[in-house]
Design a protein around this motif. Sequence first.
Motif, PDB file in Angstrom:
ATOM      1  N   GLY A 146      -2.417  72.938  37.728  1.00  9.36           N
ATOM      2  CA  GLY A 146      -2.697  71.505  37.792  1.00  9.36           C
ATOM      3  C   GLY A 146      -4.070  71.132  37.259  1.00  9.36           C
ATOM      4  N   ASP A 147      -5.007  72.108  37.190  1.00  7.71           N
ATOM      5  CA  ASP A 147      -6.333  71.827  36.638  1.00  7.71           C
ATOM      6  C   ASP A 147      -6.210  71.459  35.167  1.00  7.71           C
ATOM      7  OD1 ASP A 147      -7.568  72.397  39.043  1.00  7.71           O
ATOM      8  OD2 ASP A 147      -8.409  74.311  38.407  1.00  7.71           O
ATOM      9  N   LEU A 148      -7.184  70.690  34.688  1.00  4.48           N
ATOM     10  CA  LEU A 148      -7.250  70.338  33.275  1.00  4.48           C
ATOM     11  C   LEU A 148      -8.400  71.088  32.615  1.00  4.48           C
ATOM     12  CD1 LEU A 148      -6.711  66.462  33.361  1.00  4.48           C
ATOM     13  CD2 LEU A 148      -5.032  68.227  32.773  1.00  4.48           C
ATOM     14  N   ILE A 149      -8.136  71.625  31.435  1.00  7.49           N
ATOM     15  CA  ILE A 149      -9.170  72.233  30.601  1.00  7.49           C
ATOM     16  C   ILE A 149      -9.545  71.158  29.591  1.00  7.49           C
ATOM     17  CG2 ILE A 149      -9.717  74.086  28.988  1.00  7.49           C
ATOM     18  CD1 ILE A 149      -7.401  75.689  30.349  1.00  7.49           C
ATOM     19  N   GLU A 150     -10.832  70.773  29.580  1.00  3.96           N
ATOM     20  CA  GLU A 150     -11.251  69.626  28.780  1.00  3.96           C
ATOM     21  C   GLU A 150     -12.435  69.958  27.888  1.00  3.96           C
ATOM     22  OE1 GLU A 150     -10.655  65.733  31.138  1.00  3.96           O
ATOM     23  OE2 GLU A 150     -11.428  67.170  32.607  1.00  3.96           O
ATOM     24  N   TYR A 195      -4.266  81.812  31.024  1.00  2.63           N
ATOM     25  CA  TYR A 195      -3.494  80.758  31.662  1.00  2.63           C
ATOM     26  C   TYR A 195      -2.387  80.276  30.727  1.00  2.63           C
ATOM     27  CZ  TYR A 195      -7.243  80.628  35.051  1.00  2.63           C
ATOM     28  OH  TYR A 195      -8.148  80.980  36.022  1.00  2.63           O
ATOM     29  N   ILE A 196      -1.300  79.846  31.321  1.00  4.39           N
ATOM     30  CA  ILE A 196      -0.248  79.152  30.596  1.00  4.39           C
ATOM     31  C   ILE A 196      -0.623  77.677  30.685  1.00  4.39           C
ATOM     32  CG2 ILE A 196       2.213  78.622  30.496  1.00  4.39           C
ATOM     33  CD1 ILE A 196       2.622  81.315  32.061  1.00  4.39           C
ATOM     34  N   VAL A 197      -0.686  77.022  29.528  1.00  5.61           N
ATOM     35  CA  VAL A 197      -1.154  75.644  29.490  1.00  5.61           C
ATOM     36  C   VAL A 197      -0.183  74.754  28.727  1.00  5.61           C
ATOM     37  CG1 VAL A 197      -3.592  76.282  29.704  1.00  5.61           C
ATOM     38  CG2 VAL A 197      -2.586  76.049  27.429  1.00  5.61           C
ATOM     39  N   GLU A 198      -0.294  73.485  29.010  1.00  3.90           N
ATOM     40  CA  GLU A 198       0.537  72.468  28.359  1.00  3.90           C
ATOM     41  C   GLU A 198      -0.402  71.437  27.740  1.00  3.90           C
ATOM     42  OE1 GLU A 198       2.895  69.124  30.572  1.00  3.90           O
ATOM     43  OE2 GLU A 198       4.013  71.021  30.650  1.00  3.90           O
ATOM     44  N   PRO A 199      -0.331  71.243  26.425  1.00  4.88           N
ATOM     45  CA  PRO A 199      -1.173  70.209  25.808  1.00  4.88           C
ATOM     46  C   PRO A 199      -0.788  68.829  26.331  1.00  4.88           C
ATOM     47  CG  PRO A 199      -0.083  71.569  24.122  1.00  4.88           C
ATOM     48  CD  PRO A 199       0.509  71.933  25.445  1.00  4.88           C
ATOM     49  N   THR A 200      -1.782  67.941  26.503  1.00  9.56           N
ATOM     50  CA  THR A 200      -1.499  66.575  26.944  1.00  9.56           C
ATOM     51  C   THR A 200      -1.558  65.585  25.783  1.00  9.56           C
ATOM     52  OG1 THR A 200      -3.809  66.076  27.468  1.00  9.56           O
ATOM     53  CG2 THR A 200      -2.461  67.046  29.240  1.00  9.56           C
ATOM     54  N   GLY A 201      -1.877  66.084  24.601  1.00  9.02           N
ATOM     55  CA  GLY A 201      -1.959  65.251  23.401  1.00  9.02           C
ATOM     56  C   GLY A 201      -1.717  66.114  22.178  1.00  9.02           C
ATOM     57  N   PRO A 202      -1.958  65.562  21.001  1.00 12.52           N
ATOM     58  CA  PRO A 202      -1.716  66.314  19.765  1.00 12.52           C
ATOM     59  C   PRO A 202      -2.582  67.568  19.667  1.00 12.52           C
ATOM     60  CG  PRO A 202      -2.183  63.981  19.299  1.00 12.52           C
ATOM     61  CD  PRO A 202      -2.442  64.207  20.758  1.00 12.52           C
ATOM     62  N   GLN A 206      -8.547  67.886  21.050  1.00 13.69           N
ATOM     63  CA  GLN A 206      -9.585  67.177  21.789  1.00 13.69           C
ATOM     64  C   GLN A 206      -9.009  66.590  23.076  1.00 13.69           C
ATOM     65  OE1 GLN A 206     -11.145  64.586  18.598  1.00 13.69           O
ATOM     66  NE2 GLN A 206     -12.962  65.881  18.645  1.00 13.69           N
ATOM     67  N   TYR A 207      -7.730  66.799  23.286  1.00 18.14           N
ATOM     68  CA  TYR A 207      -7.051  66.332  24.497  1.00 18.14           C
ATOM     69  C   TYR A 207      -6.950  67.478  25.494  1.00 18.14           C
ATOM     70  CZ  TYR A 207      -5.819  62.335  21.629  1.00 18.14           C
ATOM     71  OH  TYR A 207      -5.879  61.231  20.816  1.00 18.14           O
ATOM     72  N   PRO A 208      -6.983  67.188  26.771  1.00 18.06           N
ATOM     73  CA  PRO A 208      -6.940  68.253  27.787  1.00 18.06           C
ATOM     74  C   PRO A 208      -5.661  69.090  27.725  1.00 18.06           C
ATOM     75  CG  PRO A 208      -7.535  66.149  28.781  1.00 18.06           C
ATOM     76  CD  PRO A 208      -7.091  65.855  27.381  1.00 18.06           C
ATOM     77  N   PHE A 209      -5.782  70.303  28.255  1.00 19.88           N
ATOM     78  CA  PHE A 209      -4.623  71.165  28.498  1.00 19.88           C
ATOM     79  C   PHE A 209      -4.452  71.247  30.005  1.00 19.88           C
ATOM     80  CE2 PHE A 209      -6.295  73.833  24.737  1.00 19.88           C
ATOM     81  CZ  PHE A 209      -5.799  72.940  23.815  1.00 19.88           C
ATOM     82  N   LYS A 210      -3.221  71.110  30.454  1.00 20.00           N
ATOM     83  CA  LYS A 210      -2.925  71.226  31.881  1.00 20.00           C
ATOM     84  C   LYS A 210      -2.511  72.664  32.171  1.00 20.00           C
ATOM     85  CE  LYS A 210      -0.056  69.319  35.521  1.00 20.00           C
ATOM     86  NZ  LYS A 210       0.992  68.347  35.841  1.00 20.00           N
TER      87      LYS A 210
END
Length: 138
Positions: free
Chosen positions: A23-27, A68-75, A98-102
Amino acid sequence: MNSDPIEETPIYYHGTRADLKTGDLIEIGFSSNYGTKRKAKYIYLSATLEAATWGAELAYGEGKERIYIVEPTGPIEDDPNLTDKKFPGNPTRSYRSQYPFKVTGEVTEWQGHSPKQLKTMKDHLEKLRQQGIEAIED
């Protein structure tokens, strides 16, 4: 009957030493894990465990190496640090955004590189640093 192959969404990985939770965001905006550790304008991910392994092993810090397994929140876009200039195409399937990864999970069992491979890579990066070549080009 439809004969088109079903295109699956790739699994993306992020290698680091940061201690994160689902649930954390990598920004962007934090010190980079690489190079001169300046504020990161991009964050990086890969669709290969191999590239994420290097990310975890080469990240600065004393923390545990993590993938970590991450999901992009943008392009996302091809990582120019590993494409075209250095390798044709994108064989490592490495990307930046430039968009966070969840964070959606963590790979808890993975095989790191041998001490010899790791030393060779670190020596190469040190030579580049001495030549004034930054590991991460924005």
